[in-house]
Enzyme design. Structure first.
Site, PDB file in Angstrom:
ATOM      1  N   LYS A   1      30.468  13.460  15.277  1.00  0.00           N
ATOM      2  CA  LYS A   1      30.217  12.730  13.664  1.00  0.00           C
ATOM      3  C   LYS A   1      30.492  12.539  12.842  1.00  0.00           C
ATOM      4  O   LYS A   1      31.875  11.949  12.916  1.00  0.00           O
ATOM      5  CB  LYS A   1      28.965  14.039  13.921  1.00  0.00           C
ATOM      6  CG  LYS A   1      28.074  14.960  15.008  1.00  0.00           C
ATOM      7  CD  LYS A   1      26.361  15.550  13.974  1.00  0.00           C
ATOM      8  CE  LYS A   1      25.523  16.043  15.584  1.00  0.00           C
ATOM      9  NZ  LYS A   1      24.575  16.862  15.812  1.00  0.00           N
TER      10      LYS A   1
ATOM     11  N   ASN B   1      30.102  15.046  20.114  1.00  0.00           N
ATOM     12  CA  ASN B   1      29.941  14.191  19.326  1.00  0.00           C
ATOM     13  C   ASN B   1      30.176  14.428  18.013  1.00  0.00           C
ATOM     14  O   ASN B   1      29.492  15.823  17.166  1.00  0.00           O
ATOM     15  CB  ASN B   1      28.392  14.284  19.258  1.00  0.00           C
ATOM     16  CG  ASN B   1      27.765  13.564  17.949  1.00  0.00           C
ATOM     17  OD1 ASN B   1      28.661  12.326  17.596  1.00  0.00           O
ATOM     18  ND2 ASN B   1      26.713  13.284  18.120  1.00  0.00           N
TER      19      ASN B   1
ATOM     20  N   GLU C   1      17.610  16.304  23.545  1.00  0.00           N
ATOM     21  CA  GLU C   1      17.897  17.294  22.151  1.00  0.00           C
ATOM     22  C   GLU C   1      16.951  16.984  20.833  1.00  0.00           C
ATOM     23  O   GLU C   1      16.336  16.451  20.424  1.00  0.00           O
ATOM     24  CB  GLU C   1      19.294  15.904  21.298  1.00  0.00           C
ATOM     25  CG  GLU C   1      20.372  16.005  22.120  1.00  0.00           C
ATOM     26  CD  GLU C   1      21.958  15.427  20.866  1.00  0.00           C
ATOM     27  OE1 GLU C   1      22.542  16.164  21.325  1.00  0.00           O
ATOM     28  OE2 GLU C   1      21.098  14.363  20.184  1.00  0.00           O
TER      29      GLU C   1
ATOM     30  N   SER D   1      22.643  22.941  18.937  1.00  0.00           N
ATOM     31  CA  SER D   1      23.454  23.842  18.947  1.00  0.00           C
ATOM     32  C   SER D   1      23.973  24.726  19.753  1.00  0.00           C
ATOM     33  O   SER D   1      23.516  25.947  20.426  1.00  0.00           O
ATOM     34  CB  SER D   1      22.286  25.198  18.074  1.00  0.00           C
ATOM     35  OG  SER D   1      21.674  24.274  16.943  1.00  0.00           O
TER      36      SER D   1
ATOM     37  N   GLU E   1      19.341  11.372  15.102  1.00  0.00           N
ATOM     38  CA  GLU E   1      20.313  11.034  13.419  1.00  0.00           C
ATOM     39  C   GLU E   1      19.896   9.715  12.956  1.00  0.00           C
ATOM     40  O   GLU E   1      19.805   8.918  12.165  1.00  0.00           O
ATOM     41  CB  GLU E   1      21.869  11.583  12.852  1.00  0.00           C
ATOM     42  CG  GLU E   1      21.555  13.490  12.987  1.00  0.00           C
ATOM     43  CD  GLU E   1      22.427  13.104  13.849  1.00  0.00           C
ATOM     44  OE1 GLU E   1      24.083  13.081  13.641  1.00  0.00           O
ATOM     45  OE2 GLU E   1      22.248  15.082  13.488  1.00  0.00           O
TER      46      GLU E   1
ATOM     47  N   GLY F   1      21.425  21.260  14.962  1.00  0.00           N
ATOM     48  CA  GLY F   1      22.610  21.698  13.402  1.00  0.00           C
ATOM     49  C   GLY F   1      21.919  22.748  12.853  1.00  0.00           C
ATOM     50  O   GLY F   1      22.204  22.978  11.694  1.00  0.00           O
TER      51      GLY F   1
ATOM     52  N   HIS G   1      21.034   8.088  19.205  1.00  0.00           N
ATOM     53  CA  HIS G   1      20.872  10.101  18.496  1.00  0.00           C
ATOM     54  C   HIS G   1      19.770   9.976  17.632  1.00  0.00           C
ATOM     55  O   HIS G   1      19.430   8.902  16.526  1.00  0.00           O
ATOM     56  CB  HIS G   1      21.993  10.339  18.172  1.00  0.00           C
ATOM     57  CG  HIS G   1      22.519  11.406  17.360  1.00  0.00           C
ATOM     58  ND1 HIS G   1      21.815  12.062  16.491  1.00  0.00           N
ATOM     59  CD2 HIS G   1      23.115  12.538  17.991  1.00  0.00           C
ATOM     60  CE1 HIS G   1      21.938  13.662  16.357  1.00  0.00           C
ATOM     61  NE2 HIS G   1      22.936  13.503  17.879  1.00  0.00           N
TER      62      HIS G   1
HETATM   63  P1  13P Z   1      24.666  20.575  16.451  1.00  0.00           P
HETATM   64  O1  13P Z   1      25.633  20.878  18.530  1.00  0.00           O
HETATM   65  O2  13P Z   1      25.517  20.778  15.652  1.00  0.00           O
HETATM   66  O3  13P Z   1      23.641  20.839  16.928  1.00  0.00           O
HETATM   67  O4  13P Z   1      23.983  19.269  17.284  1.00  0.00           O
HETATM   68  C1  13P Z   1      23.907  18.298  18.309  1.00  0.00           C
HETATM   69  C2  13P Z   1      24.085  17.467  17.958  1.00  0.00           C
HETATM   70  O5  13P Z   1      23.032  16.377  17.766  1.00  0.00           O
HETATM   71  C3  13P Z   1      24.941  16.824  19.121  1.00  0.00           C
HETATM   72  O6  13P Z   1      24.821  15.286  19.556  1.00  0.00           O
END
Ligand code: 13P
Length: 253
Positions: free
Chosen positions: A11, A9, A170, A215, A100, A176, A98
Site C-alpha cells: 500500500k 501489498n 478480500e 488481516s 480501497e 486492516g 482493490h
Molecule cells: P491487511 O492484511 O492489512 O488487512 O490488508 C489486506 C489487503 O488489503 C491486501 O490487499
C-alpha cells in the site's frame, strides 16, 4: 495442482530505506520457503524500480507487482501510469480493483475491467480483487456482491482471460481491521467463486488461483491456506515485516 501464491501489498508505505530492508530481507529468507509457493511483492510505483534492481541482482524468483495501473497505453492522463511502463520495469503482477481503489477513488467495474485487459495486453498477470462490505455480509448479500463484481469483469473480458489471472477475495470488513474471515467463512466464498467460474469454464475454474486477503498474519495463515479453494494470500500490514511475511509464505508450503 495450483501453485500457492503469497503477495505482499505494501500500500502507501515505505521509504527508500524500508524498501531496501524489506526486499533484501525477503531475498535472504526466500530460500527457506519451499518451491511450492510463489512469492510476490507490490511496492508503491516510485519504489518499483528500486525493488526491481535488487530482485534482478538476486534472481531468486520473487515476483514484482504493482498496486494499480491505468487502462490506456499512453496519452494525456496526468498522474497515471500505463501497463507497458510497468512491464518494462520487470513487473509481472498487477493488482486491479482493490476495495480501497473502488471506495476511495470511485473506481467502477468498467474501469477495473479495462485495467485488467491492459495488464494482460502487456503480458502481465492481473490480480482482480473482489469482496463484500460489512453491511452486505450482515444483510446476507455476500454471494450477490462478490459474484456481481466477478460477473462485471467476466462480461467485459470473457471467461477465457481468467486462464491467466488471479482472483483475490478480500472481504472489506477484514481489511486492516484485525478481523480475519474464519477459514470456513473464507473457504465458503472461495468455493462459490470457483463454482461460479466452473459453470462457464471448468478448466479455468480448476486452474485459477483464488487468494484470500484481509488481516492475514502468521497466526492465521496456515488454517486459511489449508482450505481446499484458498490458493494463498494477499497480505497488507503483515507484509511490511520480513519475519512475519516469510512466516506467512512458509505457511502456504
Ligand atoms: P491487511 O492484511 O492489512 O488487512 O490488508 C489486506 C489487503 O488489503 C491486501 O490487499
Amino acid at each position: 495442482m495450483r501453485q500457492k501464491l503469497v503477495v505482499g501489498n505494501w500500500k502507501m508505505h515505505g521509504d527508500r530505506d524500508l524498501v531496501n530492508r524489506l526486499v533484501e530481507g525477503i531475498i535472504d529468507a526466500a530460500p527457506l520457503v519451499g518451491d511450492a509457493v510463489e512469492i510476490g511483492i507490490c511496492p508503491t510505483y516510485i519504489h518499483i524500480e528500486q525493488a526491481a534492481k535488487l530482485l534482478i541482482a538476486a534472481n531468486v524468483g520473487i515476483g514484482l507487482g504493482a498496486q494499480n495501473v491505468y487502462c490506456e497505453e499512453k496519452g494525456a492522463y496526468t498522474g497515471e501510469v500505463a501497463a507497458p511502463m510497468l512491464a518494462q520495469l520487470g513487473v509481472s503482477l498487477v493488482i486491479v480493483g482493490h476495495s480501497e481503489r473502488r471506495e476511495l477513488f470511485a473506481e467502477s467495474d468498467a474501469l477495473i475491467a479495462a485495467k485488467f485487459k491492459a495488464v494482460q495486453a502487456s503480458n502481465m498477470i492481473p490480480i482482480l480483487c473482489i469482496g463484500e462490505s460489512l453491511e452486505q455480509r450482515e444483510a446476507k448479500l455476500t454471494e450477490q456482491a462478490v459474484l456481481e463484481q466477478l460477473d462485471a469483469a467476466i462480461s467485459e473480458i470473457g471467461i477465457a482471460a481468467f486462464h491467466n489471472a488471479v482472483i483475490a477475495y478480500e472481504p472489506i470488513w477484514a481489511i486492516g481491521t484485525g478481523k480475519t474471515a474464519s477459514p470456513e467463512q473464507a473457504q465458503e466464498v472461495h468455493w462459490l467463486i470457483r463454482d461460479h467460474l466452473a459453470k462457464q469454464d471448468a478448466a479455468v475454474a480448476a486452474a485459477v488461483r483464488i487468494i484470500y486477503g484481509g488481516s492475514v498474519k502468521s497466526a492465521n495463515a496456515k488454517d486459511l491456506f489449508n482450505q481446499a479453494d484458498i490458493d494463498g494470500g494477499l497480505v497488507g500490514g503483515a507484509s511490511l515485516e520480513v519475519n512475519e511475511f516469510i512466516s506467512i509464505c512458509k505457511s502456504a508450503d
